[in-house]
Design an enzyme around this catalytic site. Structure first.
Site, mmCIF file in Angstrom:
data_model
loop_
_atom_site.group_PDB
_atom_site.id
_atom_site.type_symbol
_atom_site.label_atom_id
_atom_site.label_comp_id
_atom_site.label_asym_id
_atom_site.label_seq_id
_atom_site.Cartn_x
_atom_site.Cartn_y
_atom_site.Cartn_z
ATOM 1 N N ASP A 45 0.844 -1.197 0.000
ATOM 2 C CA ASP A 45 0.000 0.000 0.000
ATOM 3 C C ASP A 45 0.882 1.250 0.000
ATOM 4 O OD1 ASP A 45 -2.202 1.725 0.447
ATOM 5 O OD2 ASP A 45 -1.940 1.532 2.628
ATOM 6 N N ASP A 84 -0.385 5.041 0.973
ATOM 7 C CA ASP A 84 -0.631 5.991 2.070
ATOM 8 C C ASP A 84 -0.483 5.307 3.422
ATOM 9 O OD1 ASP A 84 -1.266 7.997 0.217
ATOM 10 O OD2 ASP A 84 -3.336 7.315 0.107
HETATM 11 MG MG LIG Z 1 -2.984 3.073 3.417
#
Ligand SMILES: [Mg+2]
Length: 173
Positions: free
Chosen positions: A7, A9
């Site tokens: 991922d 963020d």
């Molecule tokens: Mg995230």
């Protein structure tokens, strides 16, 4: 090679830190990561609900995000042994697509852009591992989900957890 989906963020970019910084400037608050323990931004202060949309609509928001400590170095090391994909949900904020792409090219230039996946629902992702800070993404994932610690998820249990990129390295290598 086994495949790791990572991922963006809160795993490789300090997303909430930037939100806090902009919010503090605007409202003369002094929120820190400590205030965010176990909470989402909107739970900390309801004013975030409107503000986050505004912040994200600005192209420079994503371009200016800081890189999470050690993530570049460890991902580079992992990429000798695993196929690395950066998987980010971008459809809620279509304006984030181009800046996120540019940010990845700038900070993770050693990855091929074919390994960037901008998606909506991450349950479509087929990989051996998913490293993510959001429990619901791990829940829907068919491989081995690993929770990357972020302030909002500190109270989550029931997932394999890594607290930082040194721990990611120790887990995979
Ligand atoms: Mg995230």
């Amino acid at each position: 090679m086994k495949r790791i989906a990572i991922d963006m963020d809160e795993v490789i970019s300090y997303f909430s830190a930037k939100c806090l910084e902009l919010f503090n400037e605007e409202f003369q608050e002094r929120y820190t990561d400590q205030h965010l323990q176990g909470k989402k931004l909107m739970e900390l202060d309801a004013r975030f609900e409107k503000k986050v949309d505004q912040y994200l609509a600005n192209e420079s928001f994503f371009l200016e995000l800081e890189v999470i400590k050690d993530s570049q170095k460890v991902i580079k090391e992992l990429s000798a042994y695993y196929e690395i994909y950066i998987v980010t949900a971008a459809m809620e904020f279509p304006a984030s697509l181009a800046p996120k792409y540019r940010w990845l090219k700038k900070h993770f230039s050693f990855l091929n852009e074919k390994n960037f996946v901008f998606c909506g629902d991450k349950s479509i992702i087929l990989a051996d591992y998913l490293l993510d800070d959001t429990p619901s993404n791990l829940e829907a994932f068919q491989g081995k989900g690993i929770l990357f610690t972020a302030p909002h998820n500190v109270n989550e249990t029931g997932y394999t957890r890594v607290n930082n990129w040194k721990e990611v390295k120790a887990y995979f290598l």
